[in-house]
Design a protein around this motif. Structure first.
Motif, PDB file in Angstrom:
ATOM      1  N   GLN A 279       0.853  -1.180   0.000  1.00 26.72           N
ATOM      2  CA  GLN A 279       0.000   0.000   0.000  1.00 26.72           C
ATOM      3  C   GLN A 279       0.891   1.234   0.000  1.00 26.72           C
ATOM      4  O   GLN A 279       1.622   1.494   0.953  1.00 26.72           O
ATOM      5  CB  GLN A 279      -0.894  -0.027   1.245  1.00 26.72           C
ATOM      6  CG  GLN A 279      -2.048   0.946   1.207  1.00 26.72           C
ATOM      7  CD  GLN A 279      -2.910   0.792   2.443  1.00 26.72           C
ATOM      8  OE1 GLN A 279      -2.403   0.749   3.555  1.00 26.72           O
ATOM      9  NE2 GLN A 279      -4.217   0.699   2.256  1.00 26.72           N
TER      10      GLN A 279
ATOM     11  N   THR B 173      -1.902   6.411  -2.554  1.00 24.25           N
ATOM     12  CA  THR B 173      -3.340   6.155  -2.715  1.00 24.25           C
ATOM     13  C   THR B 173      -3.621   4.873  -3.485  1.00 24.25           C
ATOM     14  O   THR B 173      -4.712   4.705  -4.026  1.00 24.25           O
ATOM     15  CB  THR B 173      -4.007   7.327  -3.456  1.00 24.25           C
ATOM     16  OG1 THR B 173      -3.395   7.485  -4.739  1.00 24.25           O
ATOM     17  CG2 THR B 173      -3.873   8.607  -2.671  1.00 24.25           C
ATOM     18  N   LYS B 174      -2.688   3.976  -3.565  1.00 23.70           N
ATOM     19  CA  LYS B 174      -2.896   2.720  -4.316  1.00 23.70           C
ATOM     20  C   LYS B 174      -2.506   1.525  -3.458  1.00 23.70           C
ATOM     21  O   LYS B 174      -1.542   1.557  -2.712  1.00 23.70           O
ATOM     22  CB  LYS B 174      -2.069   2.724  -5.609  1.00 23.70           C
ATOM     23  CG  LYS B 174      -2.211   1.425  -6.411  1.00 23.70           C
ATOM     24  CD  LYS B 174      -1.340   1.420  -7.655  1.00 23.70           C
ATOM     25  CE  LYS B 174      -1.902   2.317  -8.719  1.00 23.70           C
ATOM     26  NZ  LYS B 174      -1.155   2.186  -9.996  1.00 23.70           N
TER      27      LYS B 174
ATOM     28  N   ALA C  30     -11.618  -2.607  -8.578  1.00 22.67           N
ATOM     29  CA  ALA C  30     -10.169  -2.681  -8.774  1.00 22.67           C
ATOM     30  C   ALA C  30      -9.859  -3.031 -10.221  1.00 22.67           C
ATOM     31  O   ALA C  30     -10.755  -3.139 -11.070  1.00 22.67           O
ATOM     32  CB  ALA C  30      -9.557  -3.708  -7.822  1.00 22.67           C
TER      33      ALA C  30
ATOM     34  N   GLU D  41      -4.965  -4.157  -8.541  1.00 23.97           N
ATOM     35  CA  GLU D  41      -4.653  -2.775  -8.195  1.00 23.97           C
ATOM     36  C   GLU D  41      -5.936  -2.054  -7.779  1.00 23.97           C
ATOM     37  O   GLU D  41      -6.921  -2.041  -8.519  1.00 23.97           O
ATOM     38  CB  GLU D  41      -4.014  -2.061  -9.387  1.00 23.97           C
ATOM     39  CG  GLU D  41      -2.720  -2.715  -9.854  1.00 23.97           C
ATOM     40  CD  GLU D  41      -2.146  -2.054 -11.087  1.00 23.97           C
ATOM     41  OE1 GLU D  41      -2.898  -1.290 -11.756  1.00 23.97           O
ATOM     42  OE2 GLU D  41      -0.965  -2.284 -11.395  1.00 23.97           O
TER      43      GLU D  41
ATOM     44  N   ASP E  25      -7.361   1.606  -6.300  1.00 19.85           N
ATOM     45  CA  ASP E  25      -7.153   3.015  -5.963  1.00 19.85           C
ATOM     46  C   ASP E  25      -7.907   3.339  -4.677  1.00 19.85           C
ATOM     47  O   ASP E  25      -9.028   2.865  -4.468  1.00 19.85           O
ATOM     48  CB  ASP E  25      -7.661   3.926  -7.084  1.00 19.85           C
ATOM     49  CG  ASP E  25      -6.817   3.773  -8.337  1.00 19.85           C
ATOM     50  OD1 ASP E  25      -5.602   3.542  -8.212  1.00 19.85           O
ATOM     51  OD2 ASP E  25      -7.377   3.885  -9.447  1.00 19.85           O
ATOM     52  N   GLN E  26      -7.261   4.173  -3.831  1.00 22.84           N
ATOM     53  CA  GLN E  26      -7.855   4.554  -2.554  1.00 22.84           C
ATOM     54  C   GLN E  26      -7.784   6.070  -2.399  1.00 22.84           C
ATOM     55  O   GLN E  26      -6.905   6.596  -1.718  1.00 22.84           O
ATOM     56  CB  GLN E  26      -7.128   3.888  -1.398  1.00 22.84           C
ATOM     57  CG  GLN E  26      -7.141   2.353  -1.470  1.00 22.84           C
ATOM     58  CD  GLN E  26      -6.266   1.752  -0.391  1.00 22.84           C
ATOM     59  OE1 GLN E  26      -5.102   1.496  -0.619  1.00 22.84           O
ATOM     60  NE2 GLN E  26      -6.821   1.562   0.792  1.00 22.84           N
ATOM     61  N   PRO E  27      -8.722   6.808  -3.025  1.00 23.12           N
ATOM     62  CA  PRO E  27      -8.663   8.280  -2.946  1.00 23.12           C
ATOM     63  C   PRO E  27      -8.752   8.795  -1.520  1.00 23.12           C
ATOM     64  O   PRO E  27      -8.253   9.869  -1.216  1.00 23.12           O
ATOM     65  CB  PRO E  27      -9.891   8.708  -3.768  1.00 23.12           C
ATOM     66  CG  PRO E  27     -10.202   7.525  -4.641  1.00 23.12           C
ATOM     67  CD  PRO E  27      -9.791   6.319  -3.852  1.00 23.12           C
TER      68      PRO E  27
END
Length: 273
Positions: free
Chosen positions: A201, A204-205, A247, A264, A266-268
Motif C-alpha cells: 500500500q 493512494t494505491k 479494482a 490494483e 485506488d484509494q482516494p
C-alpha cells in the motif's frame, strides 16, 4: 390602379406565418426525435448494466458453488476417512484382541484424530478466516502462505506493507481473490519452485501480487490471436470480485514463463489523511 399596401402585404404575412409554423414544427420534431433517441440510448445502457450485474452475480454464485463443492470433497476425502479410520481403531481396542497392542492402536488413533482436527481447521479457515476477523488482512494472508508451505513443496514467500486498513468487506474480497490465485498456482503451476505473495500500500494505491515461476498458460492476448482458451470458474470468480471491488486485474503470463497477477485498487480517501 395601385393595390392597397394591406393587400400587397397580406401574402407576405401569410408566407411568414407558414414559414414560422414550419420551422416550429421542425424544431418540435427534432426535439421529440432527440428525446426518443436519448431515451433509447439510456434504455440500452440500463439493459447493458443490468446484464453486466447479472453476469457478475452469476459468476459469484458459480464461484460459491464451486467452493462449496471443493469443501465437500475435502470433508469427504480427508475428514470423513480419518474419522472412519479412528472409529475402526477404537473398535479394535474395545474387542481386547490379544494379537493387538493397545498402546500401538491408541497411538495410531490419536495420530489419525490429530490429522482430522488439522483438516477441520484448514477447512474452516477456507470457509471464513478467523484471523481476518480478529487481527486483519495481513495476518490472514500470512496464515494462507503458511498453509501453502505445508500443503506443497513450493517455497512460499510473503511480504506486506499495509498501514491503512480497508473496510471488512473489501479485506474479505481481497483475501478471497488471493486465496483463489494461490489455489490456482498450487494446482496448475506445474514445475514451479517458488510462490510469492505481496500486499503493498503506497500513497493512494494498494496492490496485491501473486507470482510463480511455473508453466504459465495461454493469456487473453494469445487467445485473441487464435489460440484456444477457456476461463475456469476460479478466474471468473476472481474477475467478478475484482469488478465488485472496483479494482483492476493485470496478469502477465505465457507458456513456460510463469504467471504474475496484480490486483490494483485506488484509494482516494488516503490522499485526504
Amino acid at each position: 390602379m395601385v393595390a392597397p399596401a394591406e393587400v400587397t402585404f397580406a401574402p407576405l404575412l401569410l408566407s411568414g406565418i407558414a414559414l414560422m409554423i414550419l420551422v416550429a414544427g421542425g424544431f418540435v420534431w427534432f426535439v421529440v426525435s432527440y428525446q426518443q433517441r436519448l431515451y433509447r440510448q439510456q434504455l440500452a445502457l440500463r439493459t447493458a448494466e443490468a446484464a453486466h450485474q447479472q453476469a457478475l452475480l452469476a459468476a459469484v454464485i458459480e464461484a460459491q458453488e464451486a467452493e462449496r463443492a471443493r469443501i465437500g470433497r475435502d470433508l469427504h476425502d480427508d475428514v470423513a476417512s480419518s474419522l472412519a479410520m479412528a472409529q475402526m481403531l477404537v473398535e479394535r481396542l474395545a474387542t481386547n484382541d490379544a494379537t493387538d497392542d493397545p498402546a500401538v492402536l491408541f497411538g495410531l488413533a490419536r495420530e489419525v484424530l490429530g490429522a482430522a482436527v488439522a483438516d477441520v481447521r484448514s477447512t474452516s479457515h477456507q470457509l471464513y478466516p478467523a484471523s481476518l476477523a480478529r487481527v486483519g488482512l495481513v495476518n490472514a494472508l500470512a496464515r494462507l502462505a503458511d498453509l501453502s508451505r505445508h500443503s506443497d513443496s513450493l517455497a512460499v514467500h510473503f511480504e506486506a506493507r499495509y498501514p491503512h486498513a480497508l473496510p471488512p468487506a473489501a479485506e474479505l474480497a481481497l483475501y478471497r481473490i488471493c486465496q483463489e490465485l494461490v489455489h490456482n498456482a498450487l494446482k496448475h503451476a506445474h514445475g514451479a519452485t517458488f510462490l510469492r505473495i505481496g500486499l503493498h500500500q503506497e500513497s493512494t494505491k494498494l496492490v496485491l501480487a501473486v507470482e510463480d515461476n511455473g508453466c504459465g498458460f495461454v493469456s487473453e492476448t494469445q487467445a485473441a490471436a487464435g489460440v484456444a482458451v477457456r476461463a475456469g470458474v476460479g478466474l471468473r470468480s476472481i474477475g467478478a470480485r475484482v469488478q465488485l471491488l472496483g479494482a483492476r486485474l493485470v496478469q502477465h503470463t505465457a507458456l513456460g514463463e510463469g504467471t504474475r497477477t496484480l490486483v490494483e485498487l485506488d484509494q482516494p480517501a488516503l490522499a485526504m489523511e
